[in-house]
Design an enzyme around this catalytic site. Structure first.
Site, PDB file in Angstrom:
ATOM      1  N   ASP A   1      -0.728   2.714  11.775  1.00  0.00           N
ATOM      2  CA  ASP A   1      -0.099   2.740  10.368  1.00  0.00           C
ATOM      3  C   ASP A   1       1.785   2.921  11.182  1.00  0.00           C
ATOM      4  OD1 ASP A   1      -1.893   1.875   9.358  1.00  0.00           O
ATOM      5  OD2 ASP A   1      -2.330   3.617   7.882  1.00  0.00           O
TER       6      ASP A   1
ATOM      7  N   GLY B   1       3.465   1.487  -2.686  1.00  0.00           N
ATOM      8  CA  GLY B   1       3.607   0.943  -1.581  1.00  0.00           C
ATOM      9  C   GLY B   1       3.546   2.652  -0.534  1.00  0.00           C
TER      10      GLY B   1
ATOM     11  N   GLU C   1       3.882  -4.621 -13.543  1.00  0.00           N
ATOM     12  CA  GLU C   1       4.499  -5.170 -11.557  1.00  0.00           C
ATOM     13  C   GLU C   1       6.111  -5.052 -12.136  1.00  0.00           C
ATOM     14  OE1 GLU C   1       5.288  -6.077  -8.709  1.00  0.00           O
ATOM     15  OE2 GLU C   1       3.426  -5.371  -8.980  1.00  0.00           O
TER      16      GLU C   1
ATOM     17  N   HIS D   1     -26.242 -26.571   5.652  1.00  0.00           N
ATOM     18  CA  HIS D   1     -26.150 -26.746   4.502  1.00  0.00           C
ATOM     19  C   HIS D   1     -27.088 -25.983   3.845  1.00  0.00           C
ATOM     20  CE1 HIS D   1     -26.128 -28.507   0.930  1.00  0.00           C
ATOM     21  NE2 HIS D   1     -27.634 -29.206   0.479  1.00  0.00           N
TER      22      HIS D   1
ATOM     23  N   MET E   1      -0.644  -1.850   7.132  1.00  0.00           N
ATOM     24  CA  MET E   1      -1.608  -0.908   7.626  1.00  0.00           C
ATOM     25  C   MET E   1      -2.800  -1.419   7.322  1.00  0.00           C
ATOM     26  SD  MET E   1       1.794   1.871   5.950  1.00  0.00           S
ATOM     27  CE  MET E   1       3.314   1.344   6.800  1.00  0.00           C
ATOM     28  N   LEU E   2      -3.386  -1.770   8.380  1.00  0.00           N
ATOM     29  CA  LEU E   2      -4.997  -2.101   8.390  1.00  0.00           C
ATOM     30  C   LEU E   2      -5.855  -1.678   9.584  1.00  0.00           C
ATOM     31  CD1 LEU E   2      -4.622  -5.592   7.636  1.00  0.00           C
ATOM     32  CD2 LEU E   2      -5.122  -3.842   5.706  1.00  0.00           C
ATOM     33  N   ALA E   3      -7.215  -0.678   8.429  1.00  0.00           N
ATOM     34  CA  ALA E   3      -7.738  -0.584   9.659  1.00  0.00           C
ATOM     35  C   ALA E   3      -8.014  -1.203  11.011  1.00  0.00           C
ATOM     36  CB  ALA E   3      -9.448   0.085   9.580  1.00  0.00           C
ATOM     37  N   HIS E   4      -8.374  -2.082  11.127  1.00  0.00           N
ATOM     38  CA  HIS E   4      -8.808  -3.198  12.083  1.00  0.00           C
ATOM     39  C   HIS E   4      -7.640  -3.625  12.912  1.00  0.00           C
ATOM     40  CE1 HIS E   4      -7.996  -5.961   8.677  1.00  0.00           C
ATOM     41  NE2 HIS E   4      -7.709  -6.925   9.219  1.00  0.00           N
TER      42      HIS E   4
END
Length: 255
Positions: free
Chosen positions: A112, A72, A5, A242, A118-121
């Site tokens: 996107d 990225g 990284e 619970h 950058m997410l589908a949902h």
């Protein structure tokens, strides 16, 4: 598995505590993680791949069976067509309003190509907002209410403000935290370690982060609470079955 990284922490865009927790768990599972490390080159050979890197100004040589380079993503823009239509854009993507309309009235963009998360949902929600607005309905899209998930082991999920963002913005916040180790279902199912963190501003829930098993599922009700700007008082009345993992939320809200 060895991870290189460039920055000083993995997942720099996530909650600092959650990223640190994940790094600890990945290291515990046997992964070697080198942060603050710059990749220089690689060379494929019959016995594997030789990787040359640099850490703290010192050379680092590694050998692996295979290498995956992840640097990225960026929007794939048809710049000639955008310029021809007069649609504004920059490096991050096509510029849009809160209802997904571009700089040209009647032309919308979603997904996107608009940059950001950058997410589908997210793309699905943007598209819905665009269609409804084009049909005359007043619908405003808000990026703050889109949940994000890191599908790691264990996973991380978040929605709304992160603690470091809120503090950097000067918001007067309070933070509540609950751990997996104190939850009977997590202990019975050997779910491992983890935590849930809630961020409050002026008594309203503005953000939440979950680091631990089933984080992607557990973030859903907190996304609803953040989007509706629910108060501690409202959340205090939330009755949760619970035993369940989601019962961790009760200690966040003082139940």
């Amino acid at each position: 598995v060895t991870l290189l990284e460039l920055l000083e922490h993995i997942l720099p865009g996530e909650d600092t505590e959650a990223a640190g927790f994940l790094q600890q768990e990945l290291t515990r599972s046997g992964m070697a993680i080198h942060t603050g490390t710059r990749y220089l080159s690689l060379e494929e050979k019959a016995e594997g791949v030789n990787v040359a890197a640099e850490k703290d100004s010192a050379p680092l040589q590694l050998t692996a069976d295979c290498v995956i380079i992840c640097t990225g993503r960026e929007p794939l823009l048809e710049k000639f067509q955008l310029a021809k239509l007069g649609i504004d854009y920059d490096r991050s993507g096509i510029k849009i309003s809160r209802n997904m309309q571009t700089s040209v009235p009647g032309i919308y963009a979603a997904g996107d190509v608009t940059g950001g998360m950058m997410l589908a949902h997210r793309a699905d929600r943007q598209a819905r907002a665009a269609v409804l607005h084009s049909c005359g309905e007043a619908v405003a899209y808000d990026e703050k209410y889109i949940p994000s998930v890191v599908y790691s082991h264990p996973p991380i999920a978040r929605v709304g403000w992160q603690q470091k963002q809120a503090e950097a913005s000067g918001l007067d916040i309070s933070v509540a935290k609950a751990t997996y180790s104190a939850n009977i279902m997590a202990r019975a199912e050997l779910a491992g370690q983890g935590f849930v963190k809630a961020i409050f501003h002026r008594n309203k829930l503005i953000g939440a982060t979950i680091a631990g098993e089933q984080a992607a599922e557990l973030i859903a009700p907190l996304s609803l609470a953040v989007a509706n700007r629910m108060t501690r008082g409202q959340l205090h009345d939330w009755v949760i079955a619970h035993p369940t993992l989601s019962e961790m939320f009760t200690s966040l809200f003082g139940n």
